[in-house]
Scaffold this motif. Structure first.
Motif, short mmCIF file in Angstrom:
data_model
loop_
_atom_site.label_atom_id
_atom_site.label_comp_id
_atom_site.label_asym_id
_atom_site.label_seq_id
_atom_site.Cartn_x
_atom_site.Cartn_y
_atom_site.Cartn_z
N ASP A 9 0.80 -1.23 0.00
CA ASP A 9 0.00 0.00 0.00
C ASP A 9 0.83 1.28 0.00
O ASP A 9 0.28 2.37 0.11
CB ASP A 9 -1.01 0.03 1.14
CG ASP A 9 -2.03 -1.08 1.03
OD1 ASP A 9 -2.41 -1.43 -0.10
OD2 ASP A 9 -2.44 -1.61 2.09
N GLU A 10 2.15 1.18 -0.14
CA GLU A 10 2.99 2.37 -0.31
C GLU A 10 3.26 2.55 -1.80
O GLU A 10 3.20 1.60 -2.57
CB GLU A 10 4.29 2.24 0.46
CG GLU A 10 4.10 2.24 1.97
CD GLU A 10 5.41 2.18 2.73
OE1 GLU A 10 5.41 2.60 3.89
OE2 GLU A 10 6.42 1.70 2.18
N SER A 11 3.56 3.78 -2.19
CA SER A 11 3.74 4.03 -3.62
C SER A 11 4.89 4.99 -3.86
O SER A 11 5.47 5.56 -2.93
CB SER A 11 2.45 4.58 -4.22
OG SER A 11 2.10 5.81 -3.62
N ILE A 12 5.21 5.16 -5.14
CA ILE A 12 6.16 6.18 -5.58
C ILE A 12 5.47 6.98 -6.69
O ILE A 12 4.55 6.49 -7.36
CB ILE A 12 7.49 5.57 -6.09
CG1 ILE A 12 7.26 4.69 -7.31
CG2 ILE A 12 8.18 4.80 -5.00
CD1 ILE A 12 8.54 4.25 -7.99
N ILE A 13 5.90 8.21 -6.86
CA ILE A 13 5.36 9.09 -7.88
C ILE A 13 6.48 9.43 -8.85
O ILE A 13 7.59 9.78 -8.43
CB ILE A 13 4.79 10.40 -7.28
CG1 ILE A 13 3.74 10.10 -6.22
CG2 ILE A 13 4.27 11.33 -8.37
CD1 ILE A 13 2.48 9.49 -6.76
N ILE A 14 6.19 9.35 -10.15
CA ILE A 14 7.16 9.70 -11.19
C ILE A 14 6.59 10.85 -12.00
O ILE A 14 5.47 10.76 -12.53
CB ILE A 14 7.44 8.49 -12.11
CG1 ILE A 14 8.00 7.32 -11.30
CG2 ILE A 14 8.39 8.89 -13.25
CD1 ILE A 14 8.14 6.03 -12.07
N ASN A 17 2.75 12.62 -12.50
CA ASN A 17 1.53 12.05 -13.06
C ASN A 17 1.53 10.53 -13.20
O ASN A 17 0.61 9.96 -13.77
CB ASN A 17 1.21 12.70 -14.40
CG ASN A 17 2.29 12.49 -15.44
OD1 ASN A 17 3.35 11.97 -15.13
ND2 ASN A 17 2.02 12.88 -16.65
N ILE A 18 2.54 9.87 -12.69
CA ILE A 18 2.58 8.41 -12.72
C ILE A 18 2.78 7.92 -11.28
O ILE A 18 3.73 8.32 -10.61
CB ILE A 18 3.71 7.88 -13.61
CG1 ILE A 18 3.53 8.38 -15.05
CG2 ILE A 18 3.78 6.35 -13.57
CD1 ILE A 18 4.71 8.11 -15.95
N GLU A 19 1.87 7.06 -10.83
CA GLU A 19 1.98 6.50 -9.49
C GLU A 19 2.12 4.99 -9.60
O GLU A 19 1.36 4.33 -10.30
CB GLU A 19 0.75 6.82 -8.65
CG GLU A 19 0.82 6.25 -7.25
CD GLU A 19 -0.39 6.57 -6.39
OE1 GLU A 19 -0.34 6.26 -5.20
OE2 GLU A 19 -1.38 7.12 -6.92
N ILE A 34 -0.32 0.50 -11.34
CA ILE A 34 0.26 1.67 -12.01
C ILE A 34 -0.85 2.58 -12.47
O ILE A 34 -1.74 2.16 -13.22
CB ILE A 34 1.13 1.24 -13.21
CG1 ILE A 34 2.24 0.29 -12.73
CG2 ILE A 34 1.71 2.45 -13.92
CD1 ILE A 34 2.98 -0.41 -13.83
N LYS A 35 -0.82 3.83 -12.02
CA LYS A 35 -1.75 4.86 -12.48
C LYS A 35 -0.96 5.81 -13.35
O LYS A 35 0.02 6.41 -12.90
CB LYS A 35 -2.35 5.64 -11.32
CG LYS A 35 -3.31 4.87 -10.46
CD LYS A 35 -3.85 5.78 -9.36
CE LYS A 35 -4.67 5.01 -8.36
NZ LYS A 35 -5.11 5.86 -7.24
N ALA A 36 -1.37 5.92 -14.62
CA ALA A 36 -0.68 6.81 -15.56
C ALA A 36 -1.70 7.39 -16.52
O ALA A 36 -2.75 6.78 -16.76
CB ALA A 36 0.40 6.03 -16.31
N PRO A 37 -1.40 8.54 -17.11
CA PRO A 37 -2.30 9.10 -18.11
C PRO A 37 -2.48 8.12 -19.28
O PRO A 37 -1.58 7.34 -19.59
CB PRO A 37 -1.57 10.37 -18.58
CG PRO A 37 -0.66 10.73 -17.46
CD PRO A 37 -0.27 9.42 -16.84
N LYS A 38 -3.63 8.18 -19.93
CA LYS A 38 -3.94 7.25 -21.02
C LYS A 38 -2.97 7.36 -22.19
O LYS A 38 -2.80 6.42 -22.95
CB LYS A 38 -5.37 7.45 -21.50
CG LYS A 38 -6.39 7.04 -20.47
CD LYS A 38 -7.80 7.15 -21.01
CE LYS A 38 -8.81 6.85 -19.94
NZ LYS A 38 -9.06 5.46 -19.73
#
Length: 74
Positions: A9-14, A17-19, A34-38
């Motif tokens: 449940d920990e994350s990093i941000i790039i 706009n990318i998690e 991974i959450k990133a723009p489409k």
């Protein structure tokens, strides 16, 4: 190479706009979310390498003789 330690449940941000989040850890495997723009493609490395190989092969194909092709369709 940057090496980070993260727990479930920990994350990093790039680049704002990318998690990338650790969503699970079991049997020696880490599950990432991974959450990133489409408009940003995200692939596993082996898939990415296959895409690159396929693109390279397509770029190296012989040129089409359009004059010969026109004659076929007359």
């Amino acid at each position: 190479m940057l090496i980070l330690t993260r727990k479930k449940d920990e994350s990093i941000i790039i680049d704002d706009n990318i998690e990338i989040m650790v969503v699970g850890i079991s049997e020696g495997k880490v599950k990432l979310g991974i959450k990133a723009p489409k408009d940003i493609e995200v692939h596993r490395k082996e898939i990415y390498e296959e895409i690159q190989k396929s693109n390279q092969e397509a770029a190296n194909t012989k040129k089409i003789d359009f004059n010969a092709l026109r004659k076929l369709f007359k």
